[in-house]
Design a protein around this motif. Sequence first.
Motif, mmCIF file in Angstrom:
data_model
loop_
_atom_site.group_PDB
_atom_site.id
_atom_site.type_symbol
_atom_site.label_atom_id
_atom_site.label_comp_id
_atom_site.label_asym_id
_atom_site.label_seq_id
_atom_site.Cartn_x
_atom_site.Cartn_y
_atom_site.Cartn_z
ATOM 1 N N THR A 142 0.802 -1.232 0.000
ATOM 2 C CA THR A 142 0.000 0.000 0.000
ATOM 3 C C THR A 142 0.831 1.277 0.000
ATOM 4 N N GLY A 143 2.117 1.154 0.351
ATOM 5 C CA GLY A 143 2.942 2.350 0.482
ATOM 6 C C GLY A 143 2.597 3.152 1.726
ATOM 7 N N LYS A 144 1.772 2.567 2.606
ATOM 8 C CA LYS A 144 1.376 3.281 3.831
ATOM 9 C C LYS A 144 1.809 2.511 5.069
ATOM 10 N N LYS A 145 2.044 3.247 6.138
ATOM 11 C CA LYS A 145 2.409 2.589 7.394
ATOM 12 C C LYS A 145 1.154 2.019 8.056
ATOM 13 N N PRO A 146 1.232 0.784 8.524
ATOM 14 C CA PRO A 146 0.041 0.178 9.129
ATOM 15 C C PRO A 146 -0.199 0.637 10.567
ATOM 16 N N VAL A 147 -1.407 0.355 11.046
ATOM 17 C CA VAL A 147 -1.721 0.491 12.466
ATOM 18 C C VAL A 147 -1.862 -0.936 12.988
ATOM 19 N N PRO A 194 -3.481 0.649 6.441
ATOM 20 C CA PRO A 194 -3.553 -0.826 6.501
ATOM 21 C C PRO A 194 -3.579 -1.327 7.946
ATOM 22 N N ALA A 195 -4.215 -2.483 8.144
ATOM 23 C CA ALA A 195 -4.387 -3.030 9.500
ATOM 24 C C ALA A 195 -3.499 -4.245 9.723
ATOM 25 N N LEU A 196 -2.741 -4.192 10.804
ATOM 26 C CA LEU A 196 -1.948 -5.342 11.248
ATOM 27 C C LEU A 196 -2.605 -5.846 12.529
ATOM 28 N N VAL A 197 -3.376 -6.923 12.395
ATOM 29 C CA VAL A 197 -4.161 -7.402 13.533
ATOM 30 C C VAL A 197 -3.453 -8.593 14.178
ATOM 31 N N VAL A 198 -3.242 -8.519 15.472
ATOM 32 C CA VAL A 198 -2.637 -9.649 16.188
ATOM 33 C C VAL A 198 -3.707 -10.292 17.066
ATOM 34 N N TYR A 199 -4.031 -11.540 16.743
ATOM 35 C CA TYR A 199 -5.017 -12.280 17.537
ATOM 36 C C TYR A 199 -4.305 -13.053 18.645
ATOM 37 N N SER A 200 -4.870 -12.985 19.845
ATOM 38 C CA SER A 200 -4.309 -13.740 20.961
ATOM 39 C C SER A 200 -4.991 -15.086 21.052
ATOM 40 N N MET A 201 -4.172 -16.111 21.085
ATOM 41 C CA MET A 201 -4.704 -17.440 21.285
ATOM 42 C C MET A 201 -4.153 -17.945 22.582
ATOM 43 N N GLY A 202 -4.875 -17.543 23.610
ATOM 44 C CA GLY A 202 -4.369 -17.713 24.936
ATOM 45 C C GLY A 202 -3.826 -16.383 25.415
ATOM 46 N N SER A 203 -4.732 -15.492 25.905
ATOM 47 C CA SER A 203 -4.239 -14.271 26.545
ATOM 48 C C SER A 203 -3.503 -14.719 27.803
ATOM 49 N N THR A 204 -2.537 -13.924 28.228
ATOM 50 C CA THR A 204 -1.564 -14.424 29.191
ATOM 51 C C THR A 204 -2.175 -14.865 30.503
ATOM 52 N N ASN A 216 -13.122 -10.691 12.076
ATOM 53 C CA ASN A 216 -12.963 -10.802 10.621
ATOM 54 C C ASN A 216 -14.179 -10.260 9.874
ATOM 55 N N GLU A 217 -15.348 -10.454 10.465
ATOM 56 C CA GLU A 217 -16.560 -9.925 9.811
ATOM 57 C C GLU A 217 -16.518 -8.407 9.733
ATOM 58 N N ILE A 218 -16.073 -7.796 10.824
ATOM 59 C CA ILE A 218 -15.948 -6.329 10.831
ATOM 60 C C ILE A 218 -14.924 -5.898 9.782
ATOM 61 N N ILE A 219 -13.795 -6.645 9.744
ATOM 62 C CA ILE A 219 -12.741 -6.316 8.767
ATOM 63 C C ILE A 219 -13.277 -6.441 7.342
ATOM 64 N N ASP A 220 -14.040 -7.519 7.101
ATOM 65 C CA ASP A 220 -14.565 -7.738 5.746
ATOM 66 C C ASP A 220 -15.487 -6.614 5.297
ATOM 67 N N ASN A 221 -16.195 -6.039 6.258
ATOM 68 C CA ASN A 221 -17.135 -4.973 5.894
ATOM 69 C C ASN A 221 -16.505 -3.583 5.890
ATOM 70 N N ALA A 222 -15.274 -3.490 6.416
ATOM 71 C CA ALA A 222 -14.592 -2.195 6.403
ATOM 72 C C ALA A 222 -13.703 -2.142 5.158
ATOM 73 N N LYS A 223 -13.296 -0.959 4.795
ATOM 74 C CA LYS A 223 -12.498 -0.872 3.573
ATOM 75 C C LYS A 223 -11.054 -0.476 3.879
ATOM 76 N N PHE A 224 -10.347 -1.377 4.555
ATOM 77 C CA PHE A 224 -8.928 -1.142 4.827
ATOM 78 C C PHE A 224 -8.152 -1.235 3.510
ATOM 79 N N PRO A 225 -7.073 -0.452 3.362
ATOM 80 C CA PRO A 225 -6.247 -0.598 2.147
ATOM 81 C C PRO A 225 -5.663 -2.009 2.028
ATOM 82 N N ALA A 226 -5.336 -2.619 3.163
ATOM 83 C CA ALA A 226 -4.859 -4.016 3.187
ATOM 84 C C ALA A 226 -4.890 -4.481 4.644
#
Length: 412
Positions: A142-147, A194-204, A216-226
Amino acid sequence: MKKILLIISAMLFLCSCAKKENVSAYRQQVYKDPILQRVVSRVSDVKKYQIGYPVNEDADLTDYYKWIDDIGLTDTVLNNVGNPFNSTMKFGTHEVEKWVIDWFAPKYGFEEGEYWGLVSASGTDGNNHGIYFGRNYLEKKTGKKPVMYVSDESHYSNMRLADLQNIDLKLIKTDKMGRMLPEDFKAQMDVTRPALVVYSMGSTFKGAIDDQKAINEIIDNAKFPAVFRHVDAALFGGYLPFSDRKEMVDKRVYPFDSIAISGHKFFGVDEPCGIFLTTMEVFNNQKDFNITYLNGNMPMINCSRSATNPLKFYWLINKYGEEKYKQDVKNIKENTKYLIDELNKIGYNSFVNDDSNTVIFKRPSQEIMDKYLLAAGQDDEYGDLAHIVVMQSVTKEKIDQLIQDIKNSDKK
Ligand SMILES: *Cc1c(COP(=O)(O)O)cnc(C)c1O
């Protein structure tokens, strides 16, 4: 000529005797070394009682160490510097590392020929690669810095790594069980980047698994660049593939781009290590670091890497295997339930997240906390808490002993 040979053999013989003598003299010294003695007495005790940390204390590498001694590798320096998928190093164990990666990849839904990975230095190292690869991938696309988005109950390594890699971070609030709140993700998301999403599988602390489907449903309906999804599955990524909930870590069901799993937790490798896996699509969209003296591109962050961890992993996987891991999961589930019932019976209300082996309960006395190495937590909703991670080594006998100790301690 014969004479010379004789002299040489005699010299060699004397040298080897001298070497042996040196070793044994040093050993004698070692057995009397006060610092080492202290360490040894402390760590041998730990194995007997510790139930607060998620490590499999049952995996046994005795025969591995005997083998290393047998084949004379105890005085050889090994190093897995470089890419296990494109190995040029003579003094490493890349074939074994590649075998281990190939064994794991399909368990997380990666298709043959479409993944890349390595035996990492730890779960944190796997997260570091996931976040770094994700950020590079998104920037390239995307040429953009992610969050980056991660829950506030996630393992602290994720926050640390966002800081280290200078990535803008949004901490998403969690429900009382420790799961990322989809509505807070929605409220905080920035669709201009762009969105960098980290899912926790086992919060500490609470052992919560983020609801990938809802987010993922929210992500699918939003229009992130990537979007890039990294799964931090250090603990649960070890046992979920062997449970009846294996789809939770299957990328064909929940599309993720990378995953990190620890090797010293469920699998019980006796020193920190892990597995990192990603797709070829991600791998092929990284920054190039072409290093001439290593004869190629260096995609991973670390230069020198352990060559023995892959050996130990290989050893344990082949020794125990899938059937044993499936049985382990059954025992863990059964013992988790047993622990909850027993704690509830003595008035220590406890709870556990779905698919989790991390039992949270009212914090017992300091004496108990110390003896069993329990981790302390605090919660607005529940007050002072402790947790036990029911690994292979947490047997019914251990649980009975704990319950008895809690009862005795409360009488004092
Ligand atoms: C244990 C754990 C980590 C840290 O892994 P290390 O192997 O200790 O570096 C990260 N995330 C989660 C979810 C963990 O359980």
